[in-house]
Design a protein around this motif. Structure first.
Motif, PDB file in Angstrom:
ATOM      1  N   GLY A 345       0.716  -1.190  -0.578  1.00 16.11           N
ATOM      2  CA  GLY A 345       0.209   0.017   0.435  1.00 16.11           C
ATOM      3  C   GLY A 345       0.884   1.498   0.037  1.00 16.11           C
ATOM      4  N   LYS A 346       1.839   1.277  -0.996  1.00 17.79           N
ATOM      5  CA  LYS A 346       2.836   1.725  -0.892  1.00 17.79           C
ATOM      6  C   LYS A 346       2.941   2.712  -2.059  1.00 17.79           C
ATOM      7  CE  LYS A 346       5.297   1.048   3.191  1.00 17.79           C
ATOM      8  NZ  LYS A 346       6.580   0.461   4.305  1.00 17.79           N
ATOM      9  N   THR A 347       1.697   2.645  -3.259  1.00 15.26           N
ATOM     10  CA  THR A 347       1.779   3.294  -4.552  1.00 15.26           C
ATOM     11  C   THR A 347       2.218   4.429  -4.877  1.00 15.26           C
ATOM     12  OG1 THR A 347      -0.948   3.606  -4.921  1.00 15.26           O
ATOM     13  CG2 THR A 347       0.893   1.248  -4.559  1.00 15.26           C
ATOM     14  N   ASP A 353      -3.948   2.862  -2.428  1.00 15.84           N
ATOM     15  CA  ASP A 353      -2.836   2.409  -0.684  1.00 15.84           C
ATOM     16  C   ASP A 353      -4.076   2.009   0.192  1.00 15.84           C
ATOM     17  OD1 ASP A 353      -0.965   2.611  -2.557  1.00 15.84           O
ATOM     18  OD2 ASP A 353      -0.415   4.496  -1.675  1.00 15.84           O
ATOM     19  N   ARG A 357      -4.936  -1.421   2.049  1.00 12.10           N
ATOM     20  CA  ARG A 357      -4.734  -1.055   4.108  1.00 12.10           C
ATOM     21  C   ARG A 357      -5.825  -1.991   4.189  1.00 12.10           C
ATOM     22  NH1 ARG A 357      -1.525   4.613   4.865  1.00 12.10           N
ATOM     23  NH2 ARG A 357      -0.145   4.553   3.539  1.00 12.10           N
ATOM     24  N   VAL A 447      -5.955   6.164   5.062  1.00 15.46           N
ATOM     25  CA  VAL A 447      -4.547   7.058   4.694  1.00 15.46           C
ATOM     26  C   VAL A 447      -4.215   8.221   5.375  1.00 15.46           C
ATOM     27  CG1 VAL A 447      -2.802   7.600   2.571  1.00 15.46           C
ATOM     28  CG2 VAL A 447      -4.777   5.874   2.466  1.00 15.46           C
TER      29      VAL A 447
END
Length: 537
Positions: A345-347, A353, A357, A447
């Motif tokens: 989840g770090k796109t 993301d 998550r 996020v």
């Protein structure tokens, strides 16, 4: 040697309920014979080997609910561990098994297990009664009615099932007050040979640890599911009164809780799919006085589920690309770094993301999120193999099953069902979510780094000025990553590769497989949850 006690076994797998349970009805037909309710932890049933905490915890809650219901009737759900054939072999040493009843697991990955059980029963004089409980129709009957192969398109599937006729109505609830139960724990000699759980085990006892950040918020079990079922049918009926249908699609809420969708409950069989189907149909016919009568349109999500089950019933390679006869072999990239950014989840795309998550934290995401994740990983942006996404979904999604998950991933990646190598729909990860959540509340929840960003930039925070980023306490590239790809460039590149592959296929002289195409353009838009006026490329 003492005479063995005669028992009938109901083997619970996916139909974890008492209502509309034809297998239970068959197992209790002769009340002079005792009932042995059984669930076997074999590393497969009813999940897969790849199962994370939330999914297993949900299953265990379903089993706990069943066990509690049996306890109120003077019995219990017997929980054992081992290979099903070996379990039955050990039980048969101390009990005379008259009948083994279970619901069909129609997916081809279960055929070897069930064939082995049936062979054991046949050689040991045990009657096997298999019922259709997890689906509306028997997928094998659909294949037979279609001439020996599954219907190749959704519209063809509807025609074939129309010819078969409506699914059966739910069977009456079984009266268990007169049934005598068997508890394996009462047989001390058996306990020395077979692992029998005295109580519901924990995920940790089954080797599944709780990962950091996991939040267990969705509860499994038939009685819990029925509460939400009646609320859902009330919601459907109100929608019919207003002249609409499929209310969850008409007004999608990506923050909705899974029990409202009932997909996890249908997957584990806490709610009978036939009960759901007929409740919606009856509500429609009551509101409209059968003019027109209810059609597949108002239960299309259930029909899609049946379609994918039929497609996978005789295809053991349905969940992979290389050996799968219905899947186009696309030369996807192999980029482990890109894959890990996606899985973590770090796109740099907040909507993507947030979906990853939520999936890993809670075990569920809305179908709109699923489509966005599937498109981003495959033909939309990263050009990575859909099998990676399927494995992730099977591990984390509470409602994931092999047939539907694999079918959806093949569709979105344009590997099957969709128009072959299609590039007419490319969901922009910086825009797609805004039409259902313009304020970005979903992103703010999952996020939290972007919590203070104004709605104007919440989907594309890198476009905000340095001053806005500093005011939001989140500098892009430092506190939250920059986008790992530029969507506009990636989508053009991927579209070109799709077109080149189309040209290669045309020049090869091979005929396009007829199953790799939707029934029409509207079907594509409905699948992705796109507005009717969405312009296809």
């Amino acid at each position: 040697m003492p005479t063995k006690e005669i028992v009938n076994i109901i083997w619970f797998r996916n139909g974890l309920r008492l209502h509309d349970n034809e297998s239970l009805l068959k197992a209790t037909k002769d009340t002079s014979q005792k009932l042995l309710p059984l669930f076997i932890f074999d590393g497969e049933t009813p999940t897969t080997k790849h199962c994370k905490y939330n999914k297993m915890a949900f299953l265990l809650e379903c089993l706990e609910d069943l066990d509690t219901q049996f306890w109120h009737l003077g019995g219990k759900l017997n929980l054992v561990e081992g290979d099903p054939v070996e379990v039955l072999r050990k039980i048969s040493k101390y009990f005379s098994i008259n009948k083994l009843c279970f619901d069909q697991d129609c997916e081809s990955i279960w055929h070897a297990r069930d064939d082995a059980v049936k062979n054991f029963c046949r050689t040991h004089g045990i009657t096997v009664e298999e019922s259709i409980g997890a689906t509306l129709w028997d997928p094998l009957e659909i294949i037979e009615a279609n001439g020996g192969s599954p219907p190749l398109t959704y519209s063809q599937f509807c025609q074939v099932t129309d010819g078969i006729g409506q699914p059966r109505r739910p069977v009456a609830d079984v009266q268990l007050t007169d049934v005598q139960f068997v508890e394996l724990e009462s047989c001390e000699n058996l306990l020395s040979e077979l692992t029998v759980f005295p109580n519901i085990p924990t995920p940790q006892m089954l080797g599944i640890e709780k990962e950091n950040g996991v939040d267990k918020i969705y509860r499994g079990g038939e009685r819990e599911a029925l509460k939400y079922f009646y609320r859902r049918i009330k919601h459907e009926r109100e929608s019919f009164l207003e002249g609409a249908f499929l209310p969850n699609r008409l007004e999608p809420d990506i923050l909705v809780n899974p029990p409202k969708s009932l997909s996890p409950d249908i997957k584990f069989g806490c709610i009978s799919v036939k009960k759901f189907y007929w409740a919606v149909m009856d509500a429609w016919n009551e509101v409209n006085d059968d003019h027109p009568p209810g059609s597949y349109t108002i239960v299309s999500q259930l029909i899609w589920r049946e379609f994918f089950y039929a497609m996978s019933a005789n295809n053991p390679f349905y969940g992979e690309m290389a050996r799968n006869p219905i899947c186009i072999d696309i030369p996807w990239y192999e980029n482990e770094d890109d894959l890990n950014l996606f899985l973590d989840g770090k796109t740099g795309y907040p909507f993507i993301d947030a979906g990853i998550r939520q999936l890993k934290k809670e075990g569920w995401v809305h179908h709109i999120i699923r489509n966005a994740l599937s498109m981003f990983l495959t033909r939309g942006d990263l050009w990575l193999n859909w099998e990676h996404g399927l494995n992730m979904f099977l591990k984390y999604l509470i409602d994931a099953d092999w047939s539907v998950c694999a079918g959806n991933w093949m569709w979105v990646s344009s590997s099957a069902f969709e128009k072959s190598l299609n590039a007419s729909v490319s969901l922009d990860p910086g825009v797609y979510g805004s039409h259902v959540d313009p304020e970005g509340e979903y992103i703010r929840k999952y996020v939290p780094e972007l919590m203070k960003f104004p709605a104007k930039y919440i989907y594309e925070p890198w476009k905000a000025s340095a001053a806005i980023q500093e005011k939001a306490d989140c500098v892009i590239g430092k506190d939250y990553p920059m986008p790992m790809v530029v969507h506009q460039e990636a989508s053009v590149r991927n579209r070109k590769m799709m077109e080149e592959l189309q040209e290669i296929h045309r020049n090869s002289g091979l005929e396009e497989p007829s199953h790799i195409k939707p029934s029409d353009e509207l079907e594509i838009k409905n699948f992705f949850g796109l507005p009717v006026n969405f312009k296809m490329l």
